[in-house]
Design a protein around this motif. Sequence first.
Motif, PDB file in Angstrom:
ATOM      1  N   ASN A 442     -16.728   7.444  32.652  1.00 42.06           N
ATOM      2  CA  ASN A 442     -17.382   6.143  32.687  1.00 42.06           C
ATOM      3  C   ASN A 442     -18.435   6.014  33.786  1.00 42.06           C
ATOM      4  O   ASN A 442     -19.170   5.017  33.802  1.00 42.06           O
ATOM      5  CB  ASN A 442     -16.341   5.032  32.836  1.00 42.06           C
ATOM      6  N   TYR A 451     -18.961   4.864  24.616  1.00 45.79           N
ATOM      7  CA  TYR A 451     -17.511   4.728  24.514  1.00 45.79           C
ATOM      8  C   TYR A 451     -17.122   3.322  24.074  1.00 45.79           C
ATOM      9  O   TYR A 451     -16.166   3.141  23.310  1.00 45.79           O
ATOM     10  CB  TYR A 451     -16.844   5.064  25.852  1.00 45.79           C
ATOM     11  N   ALA A 452     -17.856   2.311  24.536  1.00 45.28           N
ATOM     12  CA  ALA A 452     -17.568   0.939  24.104  1.00 45.28           C
ATOM     13  C   ALA A 452     -17.707   0.827  22.592  1.00 45.28           C
ATOM     14  O   ALA A 452     -16.877   0.195  21.924  1.00 45.28           O
ATOM     15  CB  ALA A 452     -18.502  -0.044  24.809  1.00 45.28           C
ATOM     16  N   ARG A 455     -14.851   2.656  20.952  1.00 46.24           N
ATOM     17  CA  ARG A 455     -13.598   1.890  21.113  1.00 46.24           C
ATOM     18  C   ARG A 455     -13.505   0.784  20.077  1.00 46.24           C
ATOM     19  O   ARG A 455     -12.461   0.568  19.467  1.00 46.24           O
ATOM     20  CB  ARG A 455     -13.551   1.308  22.526  1.00 46.24           C
ATOM     21  N   SER A 458     -12.746   2.187  16.690  1.00 37.94           N
ATOM     22  CA  SER A 458     -11.325   2.494  16.568  1.00 37.94           C
ATOM     23  C   SER A 458     -10.522   1.240  16.257  1.00 37.94           C
ATOM     24  O   SER A 458      -9.610   1.271  15.415  1.00 37.94           O
ATOM     25  CB  SER A 458     -10.826   3.126  17.877  1.00 37.94           C
ATOM     26  N   VAL A 459     -10.848   0.135  16.911  1.00 37.03           N
ATOM     27  CA  VAL A 459     -10.158  -1.134  16.635  1.00 37.03           C
ATOM     28  C   VAL A 459     -10.338  -1.534  15.176  1.00 37.03           C
ATOM     29  O   VAL A 459      -9.378  -1.927  14.497  1.00 37.03           O
ATOM     30  CB  VAL A 459     -10.686  -2.243  17.569  1.00 37.03           C
ATOM     31  N   HIS A 524     -15.266  -4.609  27.524  1.00 39.53           N
ATOM     32  CA  HIS A 524     -14.033  -4.016  28.049  1.00 39.53           C
ATOM     33  C   HIS A 524     -13.165  -5.084  28.727  1.00 39.53           C
ATOM     34  O   HIS A 524     -11.937  -5.066  28.585  1.00 39.53           O
ATOM     35  CB  HIS A 524     -14.365  -2.895  29.040  1.00 39.53           C
ATOM     36  N   TYR A 527     -11.536  -7.075  25.977  1.00 33.70           N
ATOM     37  CA  TYR A 527     -10.482  -6.321  25.298  1.00 33.70           C
ATOM     38  C   TYR A 527      -9.218  -6.236  26.156  1.00 33.70           C
ATOM     39  O   TYR A 527      -8.097  -6.288  25.632  1.00 33.70           O
ATOM     40  CB  TYR A 527     -10.986  -4.917  24.978  1.00 33.70           C
ATOM     41  N   ASP A 528      -9.411  -6.126  27.473  1.00 29.29           N
ATOM     42  CA  ASP A 528      -8.266  -6.046  28.371  1.00 29.29           C
ATOM     43  C   ASP A 528      -7.548  -7.387  28.501  1.00 29.29           C
ATOM     44  O   ASP A 528      -6.370  -7.419  28.881  1.00 29.29           O
ATOM     45  CB  ASP A 528      -8.710  -5.570  29.760  1.00 29.29           C
ATOM     46  N   CYS A 551     -15.517  -8.456  17.815  1.00 27.05           N
ATOM     47  CA  CYS A 551     -15.616  -7.009  18.039  1.00 27.05           C
ATOM     48  C   CYS A 551     -16.760  -6.414  17.214  1.00 27.05           C
ATOM     49  O   CYS A 551     -17.564  -5.617  17.718  1.00 27.05           O
ATOM     50  CB  CYS A 551     -14.301  -6.336  17.677  1.00 27.05           C
ATOM     51  N   ARG A 572     -16.494   7.877  17.077  1.00 25.48           N
ATOM     52  CA  ARG A 572     -15.359   8.574  17.703  1.00 25.48           C
ATOM     53  C   ARG A 572     -15.890   9.376  18.882  1.00 25.48           C
ATOM     54  O   ARG A 572     -16.951   9.969  18.818  1.00 25.48           O
ATOM     55  CB  ARG A 572     -14.679   9.529  16.717  1.00 25.48           C
TER      56      ARG A 572
END
Length: 573
Positions: A442, A451-452, A455, A458-459, A524, A527-528, A551, A572
Amino acid sequence: MPGRSGGPAGRGVGDQYARAVTPEQLQDVVRTAVAAVVERGELPVDVPAEVVVERPKNPEHGDYATNVALRLAKPAGRPPREVAELLAAQLRAHAGIDRVDVAGPGFLNITLAQGALGLIAVNAVTDGPAYGRTDALAGQKLNLEFVSANPTGPVHIGGTRWAAVGDALGRLLEASGASVTREYYFNDAGAQIDRFARSLQAAAKGDPVPEDGYAGTYINDIAAQVLAAQPGLLERDDEEQERVFRTRGVELMWNEIRSSLAEFGVVFDVYFSERTLHESGALEKAIARLREEGHVYESDGAVWLRTTDFGDDKDRVLVKSDGEVTYFAADCAYYLDKRERGFDKVVIMLGADHTGYVGRYKALVAAMGHDPDTHLEILIGQLVNLVRNGEPVRMSKRAGTVVNLVDLVEAIGADAARYALARASIDQQIDLDLDLWSRKSNDNPVFYVQYAHARISSVLRNAADLGLGLGEAADVDTALLGHERESDLLRAIGEFPRVLTAAAELRAPHRVARYLEELAGTYHRFYDSCRVLPRGDEEATPLTTARLWLCAATATVLRNGLDVLGVHAPERM
């Protein structure tokens, strides 16, 4: 965080809330409010053509703020807060606005109705690739020239920066409505081509590099390719050898340049050969035009352009006393050719070593009878230094230790290279740390942003595995998105169109990169703090759907923003 008032206002994307969900739309709402107050005779002013709406630094001050009351107070002859109260009362009647507060000397702090803010997510998803695009620069026809490296060697690191920034700028300008032609000026005439040919000839014979010649592995490779195509070449006379090395060598070098740029994701609309200016009569035409304008004179057997009349530090030679035309004469012809092709403005991107070029180019535009401030824009970029293991990576084109485009891509990848080079303001020198930009962590900015997106992908895949989807836009209850982190993310998404427009107008692609990093961080944190998918035996709720839309909206903006920079948005990682 408690939700705002208003209930399920998000249902029905076409409803009245959709008129106030982005800063641009809210600008129209504020301007309409001013017009209503003026029409009632309560404010004796002209309705401004534009109003400023911005996000306040402190989120407790609402979603957006405007200084329009301060601007109108003086012409109205009224105290600013009194004007602000008039406008606040009008704005409070708008269905998409929850609260309007008058602050300080007369600022208006606006809080949107819950469903109105949530509709930002719906609009982003339904607009898809078009989200963020505007018509702010519609009607402008621009010629954007960048890279234009001489065909005497590979695209070096400075040219690579211009490839990344120039292509991103072209995408930005188009996203803001401009018509853009990307152009590469191919300098295939002149003394440097002669030196290149002699260097190839020397390499083929095994002779030392000529004085002021070019050296390096690439010279040996090209010389070998020329000989392979014409085995008996070295048996011909020197003049014929040099001619073949010039013609074939330039062709091979040019193919390599185009190929490396294409693999970097940079393809030009026009590849313009300098040689055609000499062969088509364009040089004579340009000089005749300048002569007609009354700015050409002869002295010491040479033909000059009186550029000092237009602020240049000295007059410039167009034709030398031996009859040879100068590079500057070619510049004059090239500029005239572009304008005659119908471009409103010629935009040229140059390295820091060309700073002295600006004054003479502006002078030639003025000598043509055009306005340099209207028809010309020259962008000067600073140098790039490469660092590895804390030590500078040295480079010298003539010595053959060039760090070029292909080397950089091999070291850190095309995405990281493009992002790293576009991330800094062009007037800022870059120290590009090869170790940092090759990391999968990161602290690598491009990895962080990509990556965001991965991610979120993936959700959404996990949601699909649970049988959950977005459903119809009209059914999502955007009023449920009342958490502080959700509001932060919605406001950030809503800023994207304005970020693109400002970046285009300021010729600043780095603003997009910095925005994407902020957006990734905001996602992020959301999401957290906010669970998106149900766990275990939990049932999905309308809030689940609303958060999936949020999202998906974030992913849309990350994709669109990365696309402007010419960087992939992986699903991915």
